[in-house]
Design a protein around this motif. Structure first.
Motif, PDB file in Angstrom:
ATOM      1  N   SER A 192       0.831  -1.214   0.000  1.00 51.81           N
ATOM      2  CA  SER A 192       0.000   0.000   0.000  1.00 51.81           C
ATOM      3  C   SER A 192       0.863   1.261   0.000  1.00 51.81           C
ATOM      4  N   LEU A 193       1.827   1.278  -0.874  1.00 54.27           N
ATOM      5  CA  LEU A 193       2.774   2.386  -0.898  1.00 54.27           C
ATOM      6  C   LEU A 193       2.090   3.696  -1.271  1.00 54.27           C
ATOM      7  N   LYS A 194       2.598   4.762  -0.677  1.00 58.02           N
ATOM      8  CA  LYS A 194       2.070   6.103  -0.903  1.00 58.02           C
ATOM      9  C   LYS A 194       3.182   6.982  -1.465  1.00 58.02           C
ATOM     10  N   PRO A 195       2.830   8.044  -2.156  1.00 55.64           N
ATOM     11  CA  PRO A 195       3.870   8.953  -2.665  1.00 55.64           C
ATOM     12  C   PRO A 195       4.794   9.461  -1.556  1.00 55.64           C
ATOM     13  N   GLU A 196       4.269   9.634  -0.373  1.00 54.49           N
ATOM     14  CA  GLU A 196       5.096  10.114   0.740  1.00 54.49           C
ATOM     15  C   GLU A 196       6.087   9.065   1.256  1.00 54.49           C
ATOM     16  N   ASP A 197       6.010   7.852   0.736  1.00 55.56           N
ATOM     17  CA  ASP A 197       7.016   6.838   1.066  1.00 55.56           C
ATOM     18  C   ASP A 197       8.261   6.966   0.184  1.00 55.56           C
ATOM     19  N   THR A 198       8.206   7.848  -0.793  1.00 54.35           N
ATOM     20  CA  THR A 198       9.348   8.059  -1.670  1.00 54.35           C
ATOM     21  C   THR A 198      10.550   8.528  -0.865  1.00 54.35           C
ATOM     22  N   ALA A 199      11.651   7.784  -0.990  1.00 52.46           N
ATOM     23  CA  ALA A 199      12.849   8.085  -0.204  1.00 52.46           C
ATOM     24  C   ALA A 199      13.948   7.114  -0.594  1.00 52.46           C
ATOM     25  N   VAL A 200      15.137   7.425  -0.130  1.00 51.15           N
ATOM     26  CA  VAL A 200      16.223   6.448  -0.158  1.00 51.15           C
ATOM     27  C   VAL A 200      16.139   5.650   1.138  1.00 51.15           C
ATOM     28  N   TYR A 201      16.088   4.344   1.011  1.00 51.83           N
ATOM     29  CA  TYR A 201      15.950   3.467   2.170  1.00 51.83           C
ATOM     30  C   TYR A 201      17.309   2.845   2.503  1.00 51.83           C
ATOM     31  N   TYR A 202      17.640   2.874   3.794  1.00 53.43           N
ATOM     32  CA  TYR A 202      18.910   2.368   4.280  1.00 53.43           C
ATOM     33  C   TYR A 202      18.681   1.254   5.305  1.00 53.43           C
TER      34      TYR A 202
END
Length: 123
Positions: free
Chosen positions: A84-94
């Motif tokens: 259920s990804l949202k645009p606000e989940d956009t990021a670089v994940y570490y």
């Protein structure tokens, strides 16, 4: 210690991705693993963490109920299933590893970090 995160990509809102973090030799020395993310122009923030056995997990409120962290110690790999990804989940994940067996949501309490993997969620 070398952590390697992969699995990022471009996905539409509502879609899913699974991130993986390969951590050779880690499980015994670094029992706690975590995922963090950094969106453009923002500070890096906590996403989720998991203990050695995998029976204790913790999530940021923003991802609770949508993301699931897990680990396979035999493969020395930690996963982050993102639904259920949202645009606000956009990021670089570490991904990150902690020597202590105590759970932590703080960046400066993790000892090793992998390179990030970019997740882009389109609306």
């Amino acid at each position: 210690v070398q952590l390697q995160a992969f699995g990022g990509g471009l996905v539409q809102a509502g879609g899913s991705l699974r991130l993986s973090c390969a951590a050779p030799g880690l499980p015994y020395s670094y029992p706690v693993m975590g995922w963090f993310r950094q969106a453009p122009g923002k500070e890096r923030e906590f996403v989720s963490t998991i203990n050695w056995s995998g029976d204790s997990t913790y999530y940021a409120d923003s991802v609770k109920g949508r993301f699931t962290i897990s680990r396979d110690n035999a493969k020395a790999t930690v996963y982050l299933q993102m639904n259920s990804l949202k645009p606000e989940d956009t990021a670089v994940y570490y991904c990150a590893a902690r020597k202590s067996s105590l759970r932590s949501t703080k960046l400066n309490e993790y000892d090793y970090w992998g390179q990030g993997t970019l997740v882009t969620v389109s609306s």
